[in-house]
Scaffold this active site. Structure first.
Site, PDB file in Angstrom:
ATOM      1  N   ASP A 104       0.869  -1.178   0.000  1.00 39.97           N
ATOM      2  CA  ASP A 104       0.000   0.000   0.000  1.00 39.97           C
ATOM      3  C   ASP A 104       0.913   1.237   0.000  1.00 39.97           C
ATOM      4  O   ASP A 104       1.294   1.725  -1.062  1.00 39.97           O
ATOM      5  CB  ASP A 104      -0.913  -0.072   1.229  1.00 39.97           C
ATOM      6  CG  ASP A 104      -1.856   1.102   1.327  1.00 39.97           C
ATOM      7  OD1 ASP A 104      -1.920   1.903   0.376  1.00 39.97           O
ATOM      8  OD2 ASP A 104      -2.545   1.244   2.360  1.00 39.97           O
ATOM      9  N   ASN A 107       5.606   1.386   3.236  1.00 47.14           N
ATOM     10  CA  ASN A 107       6.350   1.542   4.500  1.00 47.14           C
ATOM     11  C   ASN A 107       6.852   0.207   5.041  1.00 47.14           C
ATOM     12  O   ASN A 107       7.953   0.123   5.581  1.00 47.14           O
ATOM     13  CB  ASN A 107       5.468   2.190   5.577  1.00 47.14           C
ATOM     14  CG  ASN A 107       5.155   3.632   5.263  1.00 47.14           C
ATOM     15  OD1 ASN A 107       5.804   4.226   4.407  1.00 47.14           O
ATOM     16  ND2 ASN A 107       4.159   4.191   5.928  1.00 47.14           N
ATOM     17  N   LYS A 132      -1.078  -1.825  -4.689  1.00 50.03           N
ATOM     18  CA  LYS A 132      -1.983  -0.692  -4.954  1.00 50.03           C
ATOM     19  C   LYS A 132      -1.359   0.352  -5.879  1.00 50.03           C
ATOM     20  O   LYS A 132      -2.047   1.278  -6.306  1.00 50.03           O
ATOM     21  CB  LYS A 132      -2.426  -0.045  -3.633  1.00 50.03           C
ATOM     22  CG  LYS A 132      -3.429  -0.904  -2.856  1.00 50.03           C
ATOM     23  CD  LYS A 132      -4.015  -0.179  -1.648  1.00 50.03           C
ATOM     24  CE  LYS A 132      -4.972  -1.079  -0.890  1.00 50.03           C
ATOM     25  NZ  LYS A 132      -5.367  -0.518   0.428  1.00 50.03           N
ATOM     26  N   ARG A 166      -9.983 -12.444   7.712  1.00 50.06           N
ATOM     27  CA  ARG A 166      -8.800 -13.080   7.116  1.00 50.06           C
ATOM     28  C   ARG A 166      -9.118 -14.449   6.509  1.00 50.06           C
ATOM     29  O   ARG A 166      -8.427 -14.920   5.610  1.00 50.06           O
ATOM     30  CB  ARG A 166      -7.684 -13.247   8.161  1.00 50.06           C
ATOM     31  CG  ARG A 166      -7.103 -11.945   8.685  1.00 50.06           C
ATOM     32  CD  ARG A 166      -5.831 -12.222   9.486  1.00 50.06           C
ATOM     33  NE  ARG A 166      -5.395 -11.072  10.267  1.00 50.06           N
ATOM     34  CZ  ARG A 166      -4.623 -10.082   9.802  1.00 50.06           C
ATOM     35  NH1 ARG A 166      -4.217 -10.107   8.558  1.00 50.06           N
ATOM     36  NH2 ARG A 166      -4.270  -9.080  10.574  1.00 50.06           N
TER      37      ARG A 166
HETATM   38  P1  IMP Z   1       2.150  -0.682   3.509  1.00 50.37           P
HETATM   39  O1  IMP Z   1       3.162  -0.783   4.611  1.00 50.37           O
HETATM   40  O2  IMP Z   1       1.318   0.556   3.613  1.00 50.37           O
HETATM   41  O3  IMP Z   1       2.700  -0.926   2.130  1.00 50.37           O
HETATM   42  O4  IMP Z   1       1.100  -1.796   3.746  1.00 50.37           O
HETATM   43  C1  IMP Z   1       1.469  -3.105   3.795  1.00 50.37           C
HETATM   44  C2  IMP Z   1       0.815  -3.843   4.942  1.00 50.37           C
HETATM   45  O5  IMP Z   1      -0.366  -3.197   5.417  1.00 50.37           O
HETATM   46  C3  IMP Z   1       0.417  -5.186   4.434  1.00 50.37           C
HETATM   47  O6  IMP Z   1       1.352  -6.106   4.910  1.00 50.37           O
HETATM   48  C4  IMP Z   1      -0.946  -5.404   5.049  1.00 50.37           C
HETATM   49  O7  IMP Z   1      -0.770  -6.101   6.246  1.00 50.37           O
HETATM   50  C5  IMP Z   1      -1.478  -4.051   5.390  1.00 50.37           C
HETATM   51  N1  IMP Z   1      -2.445  -3.530   4.391  1.00 50.37           N
HETATM   52  C6  IMP Z   1      -2.235  -2.585   3.456  1.00 50.37           C
HETATM   53  N2  IMP Z   1      -3.336  -2.358   2.724  1.00 50.37           N
HETATM   54  C7  IMP Z   1      -4.265  -3.210   3.193  1.00 50.37           C
HETATM   55  C8  IMP Z   1      -5.625  -3.490   2.812  1.00 50.37           C
HETATM   56  O8  IMP Z   1      -6.218  -2.911   1.877  1.00 50.37           O
HETATM   57  N3  IMP Z   1      -6.247  -4.455   3.536  1.00 50.37           N
HETATM   58  C9  IMP Z   1      -5.645  -5.132   4.556  1.00 50.37           C
HETATM   59  N4  IMP Z   1      -4.382  -4.914   4.921  1.00 50.37           N
HETATM   60  C10 IMP Z   1      -3.697  -3.965   4.253  1.00 50.37           C
END
Ligand code: IMP
Ligand code: MG
Length: 177
Positions: A104, A107, A132, A166
């Site tokens: 997403d 991070n 995304k 989940r």
């Molecule tokens: P990032 O760190 O923002 O890239 O998000 C990655 C982590 O956030 C993933 O490992 C997921 O656990 C959680 N995550 C991000 N987007 C979603 C979503 O749309 N649904 C559920 N979990 C998400």
């Protein structure tokens, strides 16, 4: 009591299965007979995807997990990433495949990859089921992506919202927040 949320299915069980098989084949072709491959799943979101994916990877490998948390109970990413589980598997000189459910903000990967590099992994590749495509400051290549994902909050097939959903065998977008 848990809120009842309206879900809009975006990927069926069959669509996911077919794509996971393709990813497993591509990953097997890439690693071929690479010795000492280690597949690391990021908990909790990757657990269903990883369980299906590894059954399509022909290259012999070990499996480990890291617990990484950022969302807590909400649909908004937190600004702090927490490592909640790390069994301390030796990584020195190893080829590592990091598996996660979704990218997403980026991070999580920006936190995990340098952490693995510091432990001396010789090669690190990333495979995610969903992307995304909005992470503008993602510092790593993502070699294998299952599907480009909409910007909605997604649940099912390992992805959770407040630890619910989940177990769903399909992936759905949460309609009402
Ligand atoms: P990032 O760190 O923002 O890239 O998000 C990655 C982590 O956030 C993933 O490992 C997921 O656990 C959680 N995550 C991000 N987007 C979603 C979503 O749309 N649904 C559920 N979990 C998400
Ligand atoms: Mg996660």
């Amino acid at each position: 009591m848990n809120r009842v949320r309206q879900l809009n299915r975006i990927l069926t069980r069959d669509e996911i299965n077919a794509r996971v098989q393709e990813l497993g084949t591509a990953i097997s072709d890439h690693y071929d007979s690479t010795p000492d491959l280690l597949v690391i799943g990021l908990l909790k979101g990757s657990f269903v995807f990883l369980a299906d994916l590894v059954r399509h990877i022909r290259t012999p490998h070990e499996i480990a997990f890291l617990g990484i948390e950022s969302y807590g109970e909400s649909m908004q990413p937190g600004d702090r990433i927490k490592m909640t589980y790390n069994p301390g598997v030796p990584l020195s000189g190893r080829s590592v495949l990091v598996v996660d459910d979704i990218i997403d903000t980026g991070n999580t990967m920006n936190f995990v990859i340098p952490f693995l590099e510091k432990q001396g992994a010789s090669d690190i590749q990333v495979c995610v089921l969903l992307h995304k495509r909005k992470a503008t400051n993602l510092n790593c290549d993502v070699r294998w992506v299952g599907f480009d994902a909409p910007q909605d909050f997604l649940v099912g097939y390992g992805l959770g919202l407040g630890e619910q959903y989940r177990h769903l065998p399909y992936i759905a977008a949460v309609v009402n927040e």
